[in-house]
Design a protein around this motif. Structure first.
Motif, short mmCIF file in Angstrom:
data_model
loop_
_atom_site.label_atom_id
_atom_site.label_comp_id
_atom_site.label_asym_id
_atom_site.label_seq_id
_atom_site.Cartn_x
_atom_site.Cartn_y
_atom_site.Cartn_z
N LYS A 405 69.08 35.82 95.76
CA LYS A 405 67.99 36.80 95.76
C LYS A 405 66.66 36.22 95.26
N LEU A 406 66.72 34.99 94.72
CA LEU A 406 65.52 34.36 94.17
C LEU A 406 65.57 32.86 94.40
N VAL A 407 64.45 32.29 94.88
CA VAL A 407 64.35 30.84 95.06
C VAL A 407 63.26 30.30 94.15
N LEU A 408 63.62 29.35 93.30
CA LEU A 408 62.67 28.69 92.42
C LEU A 408 62.35 27.31 92.99
N PHE A 409 61.05 27.02 93.13
CA PHE A 409 60.61 25.76 93.71
C PHE A 409 59.91 24.89 92.68
N ASP A 410 60.22 23.60 92.67
CA ASP A 410 59.32 22.63 92.08
C ASP A 410 58.17 22.47 93.08
N LYS A 411 57.05 21.91 92.67
CA LYS A 411 55.93 21.79 93.61
C LYS A 411 55.86 20.40 94.25
N THR A 412 55.44 19.42 93.47
CA THR A 412 55.21 18.08 94.02
C THR A 412 56.51 17.44 94.47
N GLY A 413 56.55 17.05 95.75
CA GLY A 413 57.75 16.43 96.29
C GLY A 413 58.72 17.45 96.85
N THR A 414 58.46 18.73 96.58
CA THR A 414 59.35 19.78 97.09
C THR A 414 58.60 20.65 98.10
N LEU A 415 57.58 21.35 97.65
CA LEU A 415 56.75 22.14 98.56
C LEU A 415 55.64 21.29 99.19
N THR A 416 55.25 20.26 98.47
CA THR A 416 54.23 19.35 99.00
C THR A 416 54.86 17.98 99.22
N THR A 417 54.18 17.17 99.99
CA THR A 417 54.69 15.83 100.26
C THR A 417 54.74 15.02 98.97
N ASN A 418 55.62 14.07 98.95
CA ASN A 418 55.81 13.28 97.73
C ASN A 418 54.70 12.24 97.55
N ASP A 419 53.91 12.08 98.60
CA ASP A 419 52.85 11.06 98.55
C ASP A 419 51.50 11.71 98.28
N LEU A 420 50.93 11.39 97.11
CA LEU A 420 49.57 11.82 96.78
C LEU A 420 48.59 10.73 97.23
N ASN A 421 47.41 11.14 97.55
CA ASN A 421 46.35 10.19 97.88
C ASN A 421 45.19 10.36 96.92
N ILE A 422 44.61 9.25 96.49
CA ILE A 422 43.44 9.31 95.60
C ILE A 422 42.24 9.75 96.43
N PHE A 423 41.67 10.90 96.06
CA PHE A 423 40.52 11.42 96.80
C PHE A 423 39.22 10.85 96.25
N LYS A 424 39.06 10.87 94.92
CA LYS A 424 37.87 10.31 94.27
C LYS A 424 38.24 9.80 92.89
N HIS A 425 37.49 8.77 92.40
CA HIS A 425 37.63 8.35 91.00
C HIS A 425 36.32 7.69 90.56
N ASN A 426 36.10 7.60 89.25
CA ASN A 426 34.88 6.99 88.72
C ASN A 426 35.19 5.85 87.75
N LEU A 427 36.33 5.17 87.97
CA LEU A 427 36.72 4.04 87.13
C LEU A 427 36.16 2.74 87.70
N SER A 428 35.86 1.80 86.82
CA SER A 428 35.46 0.46 87.28
C SER A 428 36.69 -0.23 87.87
N PHE A 503 32.72 15.68 86.54
CA PHE A 503 32.74 14.88 87.78
C PHE A 503 33.91 15.31 88.68
N LEU A 504 35.12 15.42 88.11
CA LEU A 504 36.31 15.74 88.90
C LEU A 504 36.30 17.17 89.44
N ASN A 505 35.70 18.09 88.68
CA ASN A 505 35.69 19.49 89.10
C ASN A 505 34.86 19.74 90.37
N GLU A 506 34.00 18.79 90.71
CA GLU A 506 33.22 18.91 91.95
C GLU A 506 34.14 18.90 93.18
N PHE A 507 35.29 18.25 93.04
CA PHE A 507 36.22 18.10 94.18
C PHE A 507 37.50 18.93 93.99
N GLU A 508 37.42 19.88 93.08
CA GLU A 508 38.62 20.61 92.65
C GLU A 508 39.30 21.37 93.79
#
Length: 708
Positions: A405-428, A503-508
């Motif tokens: 009667k109830l399904v509990l989901f993890d998110k990353t790797g379960t509902l979304t693909t296991n592969d994240l991509n870096i969208f933006k960063h400000n590191l040297s 900086f990061l919240n601009e792409f939130e």
């Protein structure tokens, strides 16, 4: 504990398997036993390895055979089916002759010929029934063989005594009845065995695939033939046209069309080329492939399939155990009923009619239909699931899945693909490379994305790391402390992240998953990540909604990231920033039947605790071990098919049990003569008994028609 697996031949019904279980559990040193009539196999959990021969000898003493392996079992089954067909042909031929003499030839000579021919049919063609019945009674185990022997032997002995005039002149002879009983039972066994082999086609095809040897690249850079079992991770092998791949791996050179029907039943070949993954059991139709092993041969997809199908078929569900208990008392109850019927008609009418109704009562009762109702349907469900990329590890969970009667989901790797991509960063560049080195010690999707972007292949760090679940990593080296993790983790360590957060919240909205990196209390910068919803996720949530099954996301990610995915999928209830303990506590408070779907190490506790659980082939090893189902493809539509398969299997099991109970409830009174306008002769009762078992098996075969 030592696990002993045996292939067992000559079992004729589910009561045979139950009898072996009951006897072997009494052996000192046997912790548990599970024997499957459908798969002709047994699994025994032993406290003492020295009793293996004792178990084998006990099974042999019961009249069964121990076979060396699956190949031996299949060969044995084909041989036994051939014998059954020969005995069936012989018994029917002789039974027709007996009936000819009974109807068209009169006198003592005719009766003598009938007696001789029926004796041959009953005691030669039906020899195995007598053997198993005798050994069963000897070991206090009554089964279908007991009923067949009592019915046919009663008819024969009565006819024999009538022939010698012990019941007066003009006593009716039942030589043809006794012979036809054996003939009809043999007919039922031939049909049942043929259908059972069809039901086990998938498992048989898996076991036929056997790549014992392969060409392995040695230290001299030459390919030498070696046993597949010695191939290790990283070894390079050469597979030639027509050969079978022995390990899971990645193609380094070459391309070929391969047959993957063992995995998905797809008859069309698949083209595989350089950098593609390939599974053990794949057969090269053309071309040669140079492959690097990613697993040992014994850990391959093929071997896991074989192991899971075997284990799952040996596990008994609560419903199966209940039916087994009923079956254990069924035969004894029928014998008592038949005895009461005999006494009733003997007192009321005569011996002739008493024997007629008592034999019919013995032979029309069908413990086989009852015993086959659940296991044959489950066996087909395992095969159907595996052909559609769903490995069912626990058949109990399949039974429970239909009531979720109830399904509990993890998110990353379960509902979304296991592969994240870096969208933006400000590191040297220097800071980014340092972060990648630190993250290379973690298996988290965020860490994998960073390591992949940096192109790091080996860890060169010399300091000490501490990985904190659902928070991040703390790394120290030469007095300097680095911290990588979510906003809360850095703030817990009194690090100001305001500038980086702005900086990061601009792409939130596009990339809500954020990571911060600090050195010695100073935030060096941050990264934001994007990932896509997994294939089939929207269809799954829509299916659950239509079925009135609730969906909730439990995630360790930040609220904005979880909220974004929940909104896209139409899931109203979600929770973020949860630790593994938080997830487990939430699950334990749920008052509904729960299905948990996850893929990470931090999901293992929930996967083990839920009523039913699912993980993925790409998930962590611990998650795979904890899940009841393993989805071999990253397609959440497989979950929909699993629900459909569970519902269809439950429906068929209910139909099978309903038929088995109704059949016995209605037919036993008829055979006993309770209805004055209907009478059943013993041989017609035997035919009805066979038809009952065949009906259950044929009904179960409807599972094959279920489509993804």
């Amino acid at each position: 504990m030592k696990e002993l697996r045996l292939k067992i031949g000559k079992m004729t019904c589910t009561n045979c398997s139950n009898g072996i279980e009951k006897v072997c559990k009494k052996i000192d040193g046997v912790e548990n036993a599970s024997v499957s009539y459908i798969n002709s196999s047994g699994v025994f959990l032993l406290r003492d390895e020295n009793i293996i021969n004792t178990i084998k000898n006990k099974i042999i003493s019961l009249g069964y055979e121990i076979l060396e392996d699956e190949f031996g079992l299949n060969k044995f089954k084909q041989k036994e089916l051939k014998k059954l067909k020969f005995k069936l042909f012989l018994s029917f031929t002789l039974s027709i002759l007996i009936m000819y003499f009974e109807m068209f030839v009169s006198g003592e000579f005719s009766a003598l010929i009938q007696g001789i021919l029926s004796m041959f049919v009953i005691f030669y063609c039906g020899k195995d029934f007598f053997k198993h019945a005798f050994l069963g009674v000897k070991n206090k185990n009554l089964d279908m063989n007991t009923l067949i022997v009592l019915g046919s032997l009663s008819a024969f002995l009565y006819s024999l005594m009538a022939y010698f005039g012990l019941f007066g002149e003009n006593s009716q002879l039942y030589f043809s009845g006794g012979a036809m009983i054996i003939s009809f039972v043999l007919l039922g066994k031939v049909i049942e065995e043929s259908i059972k082999q069809r039901a086990s086609t998938y498992q048989n095809n898996l076991n036929k695939i056997n790549a014992n040897k392969t060409l392995v690249l040695d230290k001299n850079n030459e390919f030498k033939e070696s046993l597949s079992s010695f191939v290790n991770i990283g070894d390079e092998i050469l597979v030639k046209e027509g050969q079978c791949v022995c390990v899971d791996g990645v193609i380094l050179k070459g391309q070929a069309q391969i047959d993957m029907s063992f995995l998905n039943g797809e008859f069309l070949p698949v083209l595989k080329k350089e950098n593609d993954k390939i599974e053990a059991g794949s057969i090269l139709i053309n071309g040669n492939l140079h492959i690097r092993a990613s697993k040992k041969a014994m850990d391959s997809t093929l071997e896991r399939l074989k192991d899971l199908v075997f284990k799952a078929s040996s596990i008994k569900t609560p419903l199966t155990k209940l039916v087994d208990k009923i079956s254990a008392y069924f035969v004894g109850s029928i014998i008592i009923i038949a005895l009461c019927v005999f006494i009733f008609w003997l007192i009321k009418v005569n011996l002739n009619l008493a024997l007629f109704h008592a034999c019919a009562t013995l032979l029309i009762s069908c413990p086989c239909a009852l015993g086959l109702a659940t296991p044959i349907a489950l066996s087909l469900a395992f095969s159907k699931g595996a052909r559609n990329f769903i490995l069912i590890k626990n058949p109990v969970a399949l039974e429970l899945l239909s009531s979720i009667k109830l399904v509990l989901f993890d998110k990353t790797g379960t509902l979304t693909t296991n592969d994240l991509n870096i969208f933006k960063h400000n590191l040297s560049d220097e800071d980014f490379n340092k972060l990648a080195q630190i993250e290379s010690q973690s298996f988290h999707p965020i860490a994998k994305a960073i390591v992949k972007k940096a192109g790091i292949k080996e860890n060169k760090l010399l300091g000490e790391s501490e990985v904190l679940l659902a928070k991040g990593i703390k790394y120290s080296e030469e007095g300097e402390i680095y911290i990588s993790g979510n906003a809360d983790f850095l703030q817990e360590n009194y690090i100001n992240i305001d500038k980086t957060r702005t900086f990061l919240n601009e792409f939130e909205e596009r990339a809500p998953t954020q990571l911060y990196f600090a050195k010695n209390k100073l935030c060096l910068g941050g990264l934001c990540f994007e990932n896509s919803i997994k294939q089939g996720a929207k269809e799954l949530i829509s299916y659950l909604y239509n079925k009135k099954i609730s969906s909730i996301i439990l995630s360790g990610d930040n609220e904005k990231s979880v909220s974004k995915i929940a909104k896209e999928l139409g899931i109203k209830e979600f929770y973020s920033k949860l630790s593994p303990d938080d997830k487990l506590n939430f699950l334990q408070k749920c008052k509904k039947e729960v299905l948990f779907i996850g893929d990470g190490i931090n999901d293992a506790a929930c996967l083990s605790s839920a009523n039913a659980s699912m993980s993925f082939a790409k998930a962590s090893e611990l998650a795979q071990k904890s899940g009841d189902f393993i989805l071999m493809k990253d397609d959440l539509r497989l979950v929909i098919f699993a629900f459909k398969l569970a519902n269809k299997t439950k429906t068929i099991i209910k139909e099978n049990l309903f038929w088995a109970f109704i059949y016995n409830t209605c037919c036993i009174p008829i055979a006993a003569g309770a209805l004055p306008f209907i009478t059943l002769s013993p041989h017609i009762a035997a035919l009805a008994m066979c038809c009952s078992s065949i009906t259950v098996v044929l009904n179960s075969l409807r599972l094959k028609a279920l489509k993804f």
